[in-house]
Design a protein around this motif. Structure first.
Motif, PDB file in Angstrom:
ATOM      1  N   UNK A 137      31.534  18.189  18.819  1.00 51.35           N
ATOM      2  CA  UNK A 137      30.713  18.839  17.799  1.00 51.35           C
ATOM      3  C   UNK A 137      31.552  19.188  16.569  1.00 51.35           C
ATOM      4  N   UNK A 138      32.802  19.603  16.771  1.00 47.02           N
ATOM      5  CA  UNK A 138      33.668  19.913  15.633  1.00 47.02           C
ATOM      6  C   UNK A 138      34.047  18.645  14.874  1.00 47.02           C
ATOM      7  N   UNK A 139      34.323  17.566  15.606  1.00 43.36           N
ATOM      8  CA  UNK A 139      34.732  16.312  14.978  1.00 43.36           C
ATOM      9  C   UNK A 139      33.653  15.750  14.063  1.00 43.36           C
ATOM     10  N   UNK A 140      32.378  15.962  14.418  1.00 41.95           N
ATOM     11  CA  UNK A 140      31.280  15.413  13.628  1.00 41.95           C
ATOM     12  C   UNK A 140      30.631  16.452  12.710  1.00 41.95           C
ATOM     13  N   UNK A 141      31.255  17.595  12.546  1.00 40.85           N
ATOM     14  CA  UNK A 141      30.742  18.594  11.617  1.00 40.85           C
ATOM     15  C   UNK A 141      29.482  19.280  12.092  1.00 40.85           C
ATOM     16  N   UNK A 142      29.278  19.327  13.415  1.00 39.84           N
ATOM     17  CA  UNK A 142      28.089  19.955  13.991  1.00 39.84           C
ATOM     18  C   UNK A 142      28.520  20.983  15.039  1.00 39.84           C
ATOM     19  N   UNK A 143      29.264  22.007  14.652  1.00 39.98           N
ATOM     20  CA  UNK A 143      29.877  22.914  15.637  1.00 39.98           C
ATOM     21  C   UNK A 143      28.852  23.591  16.532  1.00 39.98           C
ATOM     22  N   UNK A 144      29.179  23.654  17.845  1.00 41.28           N
ATOM     23  CA  UNK A 144      28.314  24.263  18.848  1.00 41.28           C
ATOM     24  C   UNK A 144      29.161  25.097  19.807  1.00 41.28           C
ATOM     25  N   UNK A 165      12.750  16.998  10.362  1.00 36.81           N
ATOM     26  CA  UNK A 165      11.502  17.741  10.184  1.00 36.81           C
ATOM     27  C   UNK A 165      11.674  19.240  10.397  1.00 36.81           C
ATOM     28  N   UNK A 166      12.737  19.665  11.112  1.00 40.90           N
ATOM     29  CA  UNK A 166      12.932  21.095  11.378  1.00 40.90           C
ATOM     30  C   UNK A 166      14.204  21.625  10.726  1.00 40.90           C
ATOM     31  N   UNK A 167      14.763  20.878   9.758  1.00 36.81           N
ATOM     32  CA  UNK A 167      16.039  21.261   9.173  1.00 36.81           C
ATOM     33  C   UNK A 167      15.886  21.799   7.764  1.00 36.81           C
ATOM     34  N   UNK A 168      16.763  22.727   7.388  1.00 41.55           N
ATOM     35  CA  UNK A 168      16.853  23.155   5.996  1.00 41.55           C
ATOM     36  C   UNK A 168      17.488  22.014   5.195  1.00 41.55           C
ATOM     37  N   UNK A 169      17.365  22.044   3.859  1.00 42.73           N
ATOM     38  CA  UNK A 169      18.027  20.991   3.065  1.00 42.73           C
ATOM     39  C   UNK A 169      19.519  20.879   3.355  1.00 42.73           C
ATOM     40  N   UNK A 170      20.198  22.019   3.518  1.00 38.29           N
ATOM     41  CA  UNK A 170      21.623  21.983   3.808  1.00 38.29           C
ATOM     42  C   UNK A 170      21.925  21.373   5.164  1.00 38.29           C
ATOM     43  N   UNK A 171      21.113  21.706   6.172  1.00 34.08           N
ATOM     44  CA  UNK A 171      21.302  21.137   7.506  1.00 34.08           C
ATOM     45  C   UNK A 171      21.030  19.635   7.501  1.00 34.08           C
ATOM     46  N   UNK A 225      25.616  13.304   6.726  1.00 35.89           N
ATOM     47  CA  UNK A 225      27.063  13.041   6.730  1.00 35.89           C
ATOM     48  C   UNK A 225      27.509  12.553   8.108  1.00 35.89           C
ATOM     49  N   UNK A 226      26.953  13.150   9.159  1.00 29.73           N
ATOM     50  CA  UNK A 226      27.279  12.719  10.520  1.00 29.73           C
ATOM     51  C   UNK A 226      26.814  11.283  10.769  1.00 29.73           C
ATOM     52  N   UNK A 227      25.606  10.960  10.332  1.00 27.39           N
ATOM     53  CA  UNK A 227      25.077   9.611  10.551  1.00 27.39           C
ATOM     54  C   UNK A 227      25.883   8.571   9.773  1.00 27.39           C
ATOM     55  N   UNK A 228      26.299   8.930   8.578  1.00 22.02           N
ATOM     56  CA  UNK A 228      27.112   7.984   7.801  1.00 22.02           C
ATOM     57  C   UNK A 228      28.462   7.750   8.481  1.00 22.02           C
ATOM     58  N   UNK A 229      29.023   8.808   9.074  1.00 21.59           N
ATOM     59  CA  UNK A 229      30.284   8.634   9.791  1.00 21.59           C
ATOM     60  C   UNK A 229      30.090   7.725  11.003  1.00 21.59           C
ATOM     61  N   UNK A 230      28.996   7.943  11.737  1.00 15.39           N
ATOM     62  CA  UNK A 230      28.719   7.077  12.883  1.00 15.39           C
ATOM     63  C   UNK A 230      28.569   5.624  12.435  1.00 15.39           C
ATOM     64  N   UNK A 231      27.911   5.418  11.321  1.00 15.72           N
ATOM     65  CA  UNK A 231      27.763   4.054  10.796  1.00 15.72           C
ATOM     66  C   UNK A 231      29.134   3.440  10.509  1.00 15.72           C
ATOM     67  N   UNK A 277      19.430   7.032   2.594  1.00 13.45           N
ATOM     68  CA  UNK A 277      20.238   6.931   3.802  1.00 13.45           C
ATOM     69  C   UNK A 277      20.307   5.541   4.405  1.00 13.45           C
ATOM     70  N   UNK A 278      19.199   4.800   4.352  1.00 12.40           N
ATOM     71  CA  UNK A 278      19.074   3.609   5.199  1.00 12.40           C
ATOM     72  C   UNK A 278      19.474   2.321   4.473  1.00 12.40           C
ATOM     73  N   UNK A 279      20.062   1.403   5.242  1.00 10.61           N
ATOM     74  CA  UNK A 279      20.513   0.123   4.699  1.00 10.61           C
ATOM     75  C   UNK A 279      19.381  -0.901   4.653  1.00 10.61           C
ATOM     76  N   UNK A 280      18.589  -0.969   5.714  1.00  8.35           N
ATOM     77  CA  UNK A 280      17.446  -1.877   5.767  1.00  8.35           C
ATOM     78  C   UNK A 280      16.258  -1.145   6.373  1.00  8.35           C
ATOM     79  N   UNK A 281      15.070  -1.716   6.181  1.00  7.84           N
ATOM     80  CA  UNK A 281      13.858  -1.134   6.759  1.00  7.84           C
ATOM     81  C   UNK A 281      12.947  -2.233   7.262  1.00  7.84           C
TER      82      UNK A 281
END
Length: 498
Positions: A118-125, A162-168, A174-180, A199-203
């Motif tokens: 969680x720390x490595x991906x910027x999502x601390x838990x 759908x349940x996140x603030x703009x900051x979240x 940022x996490x998804x881009x790192x995974x990519x 965010x997306x490369x193709x659709x």
């Protein structure tokens, strides 16, 4: 390099073909959007990929090998993980306990792995925290980290912001881009088209269970994406008239205890709504929205003077009495709260309109009038259904939501309060619902829109307030509210004093 290849996938249910000869592919290290209206077949397709649904025809390859999962365990073993639209967490259990249940990972090292990942991906838990004490954004982190601990090659995400603030949401991107960048493929479903473009490369775009287009979202506009989804030009929202009249509804100092162990109490809620006004109430899920709507509908009694309708105390009145006066509501949960799943559309009309629309007299139901109102709703709100004698659960989410909003709007209430009116609803249905709310306000009603969709509120509201931790900020004109300030308030920053 192609990671997932789908060829000719077909799945039918009685009376409907959910997926018809679908073919598309997802490459390693790309974020691939899956777009379509409600009922277009997206859910069936991803559930097939994840092993929850078995197709009638077609084949898949994953990592160059034949792939035909019989259960989600087969998908996980192959390297596919999925974050569902609705959380599957036990509130009374800790983060680590929930993750262990979902993954089967050994318990001794799990807490350390949760902290590290969680720390490595910027999502601390904190693995020891009880899930019931977490915010909606933190709960989503649990779902994401649970998937990442499985080291997937493909991550499927269904409406993740759908349940996140703009900051979240930005943190998640940022996490998804790192995974990519690490070579993970992401199959991404969302109705937020500006988000898709960024965010997306193709659709791959579905309509009526078929692939109708592929594109690069960054080269499209939100409107062009929506028009590919619906196969028609998207109507532009009408400008809202700014003629405001007398105050219709006043809420002053409303406080209610929590109705569940993990829900916030409502504390000193104060606002008013005038004729012709749309009051927007923003907030992340789980901050008291359901309790606020229940207090307005009469499902949760309040001190009589805490809620006044046209100057008269109504806090102690029940839902039926308030509806008779002209105060209507539409809750977030469609099936089971706003509608009875197994009842027909005609029968569901009777649930809220029997008295105000005069569908029952002296204890006798006028079934002809009830069916007539149901047909009027279907026609006015373009509800796609085989008939008003069909069960509510037979409709797609977007069509059922249009029907439920139409049920309230056509009763011509003087005040209508709606909770999450377009949650999980496609672009065309969302536009139709927003247009209906604007028309109702233009006709002199007061409208309260409680929503997690900030763009929606900024489009139609006259004033805006933010609900966080059961407290409501002072409603202010949109010109006095910047997106940054709204995001801070949604995240629980200090509220503006009344």
């Amino acid at each position: 390099m192609i990671l997932l290849s789908v060829e000719g996938l077909t799945k039918g249910y009685p009376g409907v073909i959910a997926n018809a000869d679908i073919s598309f592919d997802v490459a390693r290290g790309e974020i691939h959007a899956l777009l379509g209206e409600n009922g277009a077949g997206k859910s069936t397709l991803v559930r097939t990929i994840f092993g929850l649904v078995r197709p009638d025809a077609g084949r898949m390859q994953f990592g160059g090998a034949p792939y035909a999962p019989l259960r989600p365990g087969d998908a996980r073993a192959a390297g596919i993980a999925m974050v569902f639209q609705h959380f599957s967490l036990f509130e009374a259990m800790s983060v680590a306990e929930n993750i262990r249940l979902g993954t089967g990972l050994p318990g001794r090292e799990l807490a350390a792995r949760i902290r590290e990942t969680s720390a490595a991906y910027g999502l601390p838990l904190d693995p020891g925290r009880r899930v019931g004490t977490l915010s909606a954004g933190e709960r989503q982190r649990v779902e994401v980290i649970r998937c990442l601990l499985q080291e997937p090659h493909l991550l499927i995400m269904d409406e993740p912001t759908s349940v996140l603030t703009p900051g979240e949401a930005e943190t998640l991107f940022a996490t998804l881009r790192r995974l990519r960048s690490e070579g993970v493929a992401i199959l991404y479903i969302s109705h937020k088209l500006d988000e898709i473009r960024r965010l997306c490369d193709r659709a791959t775009i579905l309509r009526a269970g078929r692939v109708v287009a592929t594109c690069r979202p960054g080269e499209e506009t939100a409107q062009s994406l929506a028009e590919m989804m619906i196969g028609a030009k998207l109507a532009q929202p009408a400008a809202k008239a700014q003629m405001l009249g007398a105050t219709l509804l006043e809420v002053k100092g409303l406080s209610l205890p929590p109705d569940t162990p993990f829900a916030p109490a409502l504390t000193d809620i104060t606002f008013s709504v005038r004729r012709g006004e749309i009051l927007g109430i923003a907030g992340v899920a789980g901050n008291g929205q359901d309790a606020l709507l229940a207090s307005l509908s009469g499902e949760r009694p309040a001190p009589p003077s805490a809620i006044r309708f046209k100057g008269n105390p109504v806090g102690a009145l029940g839902p039926g009495a308030r509806r008779q006066l002209g105060l209507a509501t539409a809750p977030e949960e469609r099936l089971g709260h706003a509608a009875a799943p197994t009842l027909s559309l005609t029968e569901n009309v009777l649930l809220t309109a029997a008295d105000r629309a005069r569908l029952a007299r002296s204890g006798l139901i006028d079934w002809g009038a009830a069916a007539g109102l149901a047909r009027a709703i279907v026609a006015a709100f373009d509800v796609r259904t085989a008939g008003v004698d069909h069960a509510a659960r037979s409709l797609s989410g977007g069509n059922l939501q249009k029907f439920l909003i139409g049920r309230e709007v056509l009763q011509r209430p003087e005040v209508l309060a709606v909770n999450q009116p377009t949650w999980g609803v496609d672009a065309a249905a969302s536009a139709a619902i927003r247009a209906a709310l604007v028309r109702l306000a233009d006709e002199g009603a007061g409208v309260i829109v409680i929503s997690q969709d900030l763009d929606e509120l900024l489009e139609i509201s006259d004033r805006l307030a933010v609900l966080a931790g059961g407290r409501l900020s002072e409603p202010r004109a949109l010109s006095a509210m910047t997106p940054e300030r709204i995001g801070q308030l949604m995240g629980g920053a200090a509220h503006v004093a009344h």
